[in-house]
Write a protein that holds these residues in place. Structure first.
Motif, mmCIF file in Angstrom:
data_model
loop_
_atom_site.group_PDB
_atom_site.id
_atom_site.type_symbol
_atom_site.label_atom_id
_atom_site.label_comp_id
_atom_site.label_asym_id
_atom_site.label_seq_id
_atom_site.Cartn_x
_atom_site.Cartn_y
_atom_site.Cartn_z
ATOM 1 N N THR A 1 44.959 50.393 40.348
ATOM 2 C CA THR A 1 44.990 50.356 41.871
ATOM 3 C C THR A 1 43.834 49.136 42.107
ATOM 4 O O THR A 1 42.672 48.635 40.870
ATOM 5 N N TYR A 2 44.315 47.662 42.592
ATOM 6 C CA TYR A 2 43.114 46.505 42.236
ATOM 7 C C TYR A 2 42.993 46.149 43.631
ATOM 8 O O TYR A 2 44.383 46.070 44.867
ATOM 9 N N PRO B 1 48.353 47.215 35.716
ATOM 10 C CA PRO B 1 48.170 47.848 35.884
ATOM 11 C C PRO B 1 46.735 49.332 35.201
ATOM 12 O O PRO B 1 46.252 50.066 35.472
ATOM 13 N N ASP B 2 47.401 49.497 34.350
ATOM 14 C CA ASP B 2 46.894 50.649 33.344
ATOM 15 C C ASP B 2 45.228 50.512 32.575
ATOM 16 O O ASP B 2 44.400 51.451 33.603
ATOM 17 N N GLY C 1 46.429 44.709 52.762
ATOM 18 C CA GLY C 1 45.278 44.364 53.283
ATOM 19 C C GLY C 1 44.473 43.501 52.225
ATOM 20 O O GLY C 1 44.013 42.878 52.522
ATOM 21 N N ARG C 2 44.447 44.816 51.717
ATOM 22 C CA ARG C 2 43.154 44.264 50.385
ATOM 23 C C ARG C 2 43.465 44.915 48.962
ATOM 24 O O ARG C 2 43.006 44.808 48.190
ATOM 25 N N THR C 3 44.250 46.123 49.591
ATOM 26 C CA THR C 3 44.134 46.757 48.815
ATOM 27 C C THR C 3 45.677 47.301 47.112
ATOM 28 O O THR C 3 46.004 47.402 48.414
ATOM 29 N N VAL D 1 47.919 41.939 37.012
ATOM 30 C CA VAL D 1 46.906 41.014 37.496
ATOM 31 C C VAL D 1 46.209 39.649 37.222
ATOM 32 O O VAL D 1 45.828 39.902 36.552
ATOM 33 N N PHE D 2 46.635 38.517 37.972
ATOM 34 C CA PHE D 2 46.366 37.007 37.110
ATOM 35 C C PHE D 2 44.908 36.895 38.817
ATOM 36 O O PHE D 2 45.226 36.780 39.277
ATOM 37 N N THR D 3 43.317 36.290 37.660
ATOM 38 C CA THR D 3 41.467 36.669 38.092
ATOM 39 C C THR D 3 42.343 34.543 38.107
ATOM 40 O O THR D 3 42.487 34.368 37.471
#
Ligand code: FE2
Length: 249
Positions: free
Chosen positions: A180-181, A174-175, A212-214, A164-166
């Motif tokens: 979970t994001y 992921p680790d 939709g969110r996670t 995930v790029f924020t």
């Protein structure tokens, strides 16, 4: 509603079958594919046939190359590209089936927007070709421009590295986030990794489930040896493409 998001299958039917089994076991009806169904691997026709039933499938650089030129491909990728083209034109198969495969490839969209969620193979800026890699968090100009094109969330593949790029310039593997994001405002770009040719050092297939969110990242073991042996037995596919599968690089 949950959807499974897959990318970069790369004609690896053993990997795709294992991932489909994993998805089906969770009763997830919808699969979306971010492109590169074909290229590198030994079973392009089989993977296309399955993805013809996806909710939607996007064009990757390998679909684009097989339809057009692939001028930016290196020698080994180009060799695999030529072999893939031969498979899709194979006189051993019904001509109508061949036409349907080419029609499918030619009809793929290069980006898809659903609500405020954007889906693309590479990046919103250059849909089929631009890579988003973890070190991009240091390239603020690139990050700012990419994020200006994202309404809320954006799912990509192409680099074969999940994470995930924020919008505050972080890359979360992921680790690091326990697989979970959960999106809690702001913007995020999520790479789901590769089903058929992971390159983050873990040879298991990678894909994600989104509600939709996670976003839940999954890794699935498959019969790597069988895929490797098929590649070794195919003169048109360089051995290097098999060697890299076992190390996930
Ligand atoms: Fe790819």
């Amino acid at each position: 509603m949950r959807i499974a998001i897959v990318s970069d299958l790369h004609a690896n039917i053993e990997a795709l079958s294992a991932v489909l089994e994993h998805i089906n076991a969770q009763n997830i009806p919808d699969i979306v594919c971010l492109g590169d169904v074909i290229g590198y691997g030994p079973n392009p026709r089989e993977c296309i046939k399955i993805m013809q039933n996806a909710r939607f499938c996007l064009m990757g650089n390998h679909e684009e190359a097989v339809m057009f030129y692939g001028e930016d491909f290196n020698e080994k990728a180009r060799q695999a590209l030529e072999w893939t083209k031969e498979q899709l034109n194979s006189p051993d198969h019904d001509r109508t089936e061949n036409y349907e495969m080419w029609n499918f490839l030619g009809g793929l969209e290069d980006k898809h927007l659903e609500g405020d969620v954007f889906y693309v193979h590479g990046s919103p800026r250059v849909p089929t070709k631009e890579y988003m890699v973890p070190t991009d968090i240091r390239n603020r100009d690139k990050m700012n421009e990419i994020f200006s094109m994202i309404p809320s969330l954006c799912f990509v593949g192409h680099s074969h590295i999940p994470g995930v790029f924020t919008d505050n310039f972080r890359f979360l593997s992921p680790d690091r986030i326990g697989g979970t994001y959960t999106h809690q405002g702001g913007k995020a770009l999520i790479n789901v990794g590769s089903v058929g040719q992971p390159r983050d050092g873990d040879p298991r297939s990678s894909y994600a489930v989104f509600d939709g969110r996670t976003v839940k990242f999954h890794r699935v073991e498959y019969d790597v040896r069988t895929t490797m042996d098929k590649i070794y037995a195919t003169p048109g596919l360089p051995n290097y493409l098999a060697d890299r599968l076992i190390v996930g690089r």
